[in-house]
Motif scaffolding. Sequence first.
Motif, PDB file in Angstrom:
ATOM      1  N   GLY A  20       0.571  -1.150   0.055  1.00 17.35           N
ATOM      2  CA  GLY A  20       0.030  -0.028  -0.027  1.00 17.35           C
ATOM      3  C   GLY A  20       0.838   1.134   0.207  1.00 17.35           C
ATOM      4  N   ARG A  21       1.957   1.178   0.653  1.00 15.42           N
ATOM      5  CA  ARG A  21       2.904   2.483   0.733  1.00 15.42           C
ATOM      6  C   ARG A  21       3.643   2.655  -0.445  1.00 15.42           C
ATOM      7  N   HIS A  22       4.212   1.567  -1.305  1.00 17.46           N
ATOM      8  CA  HIS A  22       5.289   1.736  -1.987  1.00 17.46           C
ATOM      9  C   HIS A  22       4.777   1.226  -3.544  1.00 17.46           C
ATOM     10  N   GLY A  23       3.491   0.745  -3.614  1.00 15.25           N
ATOM     11  CA  GLY A  23       2.922   0.421  -4.904  1.00 15.25           C
ATOM     12  C   GLY A  23       3.721  -0.467  -5.977  1.00 15.25           C
ATOM     13  N   SER A  24       4.774  -1.155  -5.358  1.00 21.39           N
ATOM     14  CA  SER A  24       5.690  -1.962  -6.013  1.00 21.39           C
ATOM     15  C   SER A  24       6.060  -3.328  -5.239  1.00 21.39           C
ATOM     16  N   ALA A  82       8.169  -3.119  -1.858  1.00 20.87           N
ATOM     17  CA  ALA A  82       7.513  -3.579  -0.677  1.00 20.87           C
ATOM     18  C   ALA A  82       8.118  -4.789  -0.280  1.00 20.87           C
ATOM     19  N   ALA A  83       9.033  -5.549  -1.007  1.00 23.07           N
ATOM     20  CA  ALA A  83       9.714  -6.828  -0.327  1.00 23.07           C
ATOM     21  C   ALA A  83      10.777  -6.160   0.335  1.00 23.07           C
ATOM     22  N   LEU A 139      12.046  -9.065   2.472  1.00 25.38           N
ATOM     23  CA  LEU A 139      11.641 -10.570   1.960  1.00 25.38           C
ATOM     24  C   LEU A 139      12.404 -10.214   0.440  1.00 25.38           C
ATOM     25  N   THR A 140      12.450 -11.416  -0.253  1.00 26.12           N
ATOM     26  CA  THR A 140      13.223 -11.312  -1.618  1.00 26.12           C
ATOM     27  C   THR A 140      11.799 -11.302  -2.389  1.00 26.12           C
ATOM     28  N   ALA A 176       7.998 -12.477  -1.717  1.00 23.37           N
ATOM     29  CA  ALA A 176       6.645 -11.597  -1.658  1.00 23.37           C
ATOM     30  C   ALA A 176       5.687 -11.802  -2.680  1.00 23.37           C
ATOM     31  N   SER A 177       6.099 -12.038  -3.908  1.00 25.15           N
ATOM     32  CA  SER A 177       5.205 -12.474  -5.035  1.00 25.15           C
ATOM     33  C   SER A 177       4.433 -13.929  -4.431  1.00 25.15           C
ATOM     34  N   LYS A 178       5.118 -14.828  -3.859  1.00 19.32           N
ATOM     35  CA  LYS A 178       4.378 -16.005  -3.483  1.00 19.32           C
ATOM     36  C   LYS A 178       3.363 -15.866  -2.256  1.00 19.32           C
TER      37      LYS A 178
END
Length: 314
Positions: free
Chosen positions: A26-30, A34-35, A40-41, A45-47
């Motif tokens: 929500g803060r970074h939009g990426s 965000a990871a 996180l890697t 994060a995607s997982k």
Amino acid sequence: MPDPRSDRFVRSHLKVRQLVLLVELGRHGSILHAAQAANLTQPAASKLLAELEHALGMKLFDRLPRGVAPTDYGAVMIRRAGAALAELDAGHQEVMELSSGLSGRVAIGAVLTPATTLLPRAVVALKARQPRVHVTITVDTSKPMIQQLQNGELDLVIGRVLDSESAAQLSFEPLSEEPHRIIVRAGHPLAGRSDLSLQELARQAWILPPGGSILRDRLTALFLSAGLDQPHQAVETLSLPVVTSLLGMSDMVVALPEELIQPYRDAGLLTVLDFDLGLRMDAYGIVTRRGHQLSPGAELMLDCLREEAARRVL
């Protein structure tokens, strides 16, 4: 009655790392940024996000060419994740404070008038009872502070609930209305006149609140409804020390509650123009999250606010 499906989701699927990831998305939009913020890697994060969307059966973020944007479902989860993490952090703080002999903390936000009048008296009363309660004060307009309240960053807000969608999640105890008058320095060229017009006032240099605030919107509507242009000379600020300094050093004008500047008026520094703006702000009050259990420090702050507000009425 709690939905058993929701209980299963929280107990069986939801992970604290997913809450952290939601807030950072929500803060970074990426996902990448965000990871990094969540330690996180990017694949991890995607997982985590994919697992969360699968468990919910909802798409939480739209994947864009550059970054991600929350869907309506994602916006709900971001807000709730922020509140949940804030609750966990508050629990940790309370445990640490109990173990070290402290008596808790409270974070409170207030719009300008109660921040200058009611709140200081309530804080003094609180400190007289529990000197070790740590108090953090934010002064701002209502909208961002209500958002901070919903996110768990503030325990209490003295302000206004402007968003009907948020009203169901909040409790509101009205305290006071805020009639506004036009304030100038003592000896101002317009002081003492009884023939002032809105047209003449519109030509003055104004101190205005920031755009998007309820007072700014109402001042804008006031000039527009009279067929007048907005003041061409203006300074935007919410800082009372800046406002009073500007008034004292110039012929600027500002719309404020009389209560806010009474000490300056008593000292002969500021005065009120003989002109009725007809400007009445909605009542401000104490805003809390509905169904949320306040910490002992915040509960004591709430009691002191109510007591000081009642004394003002007597």
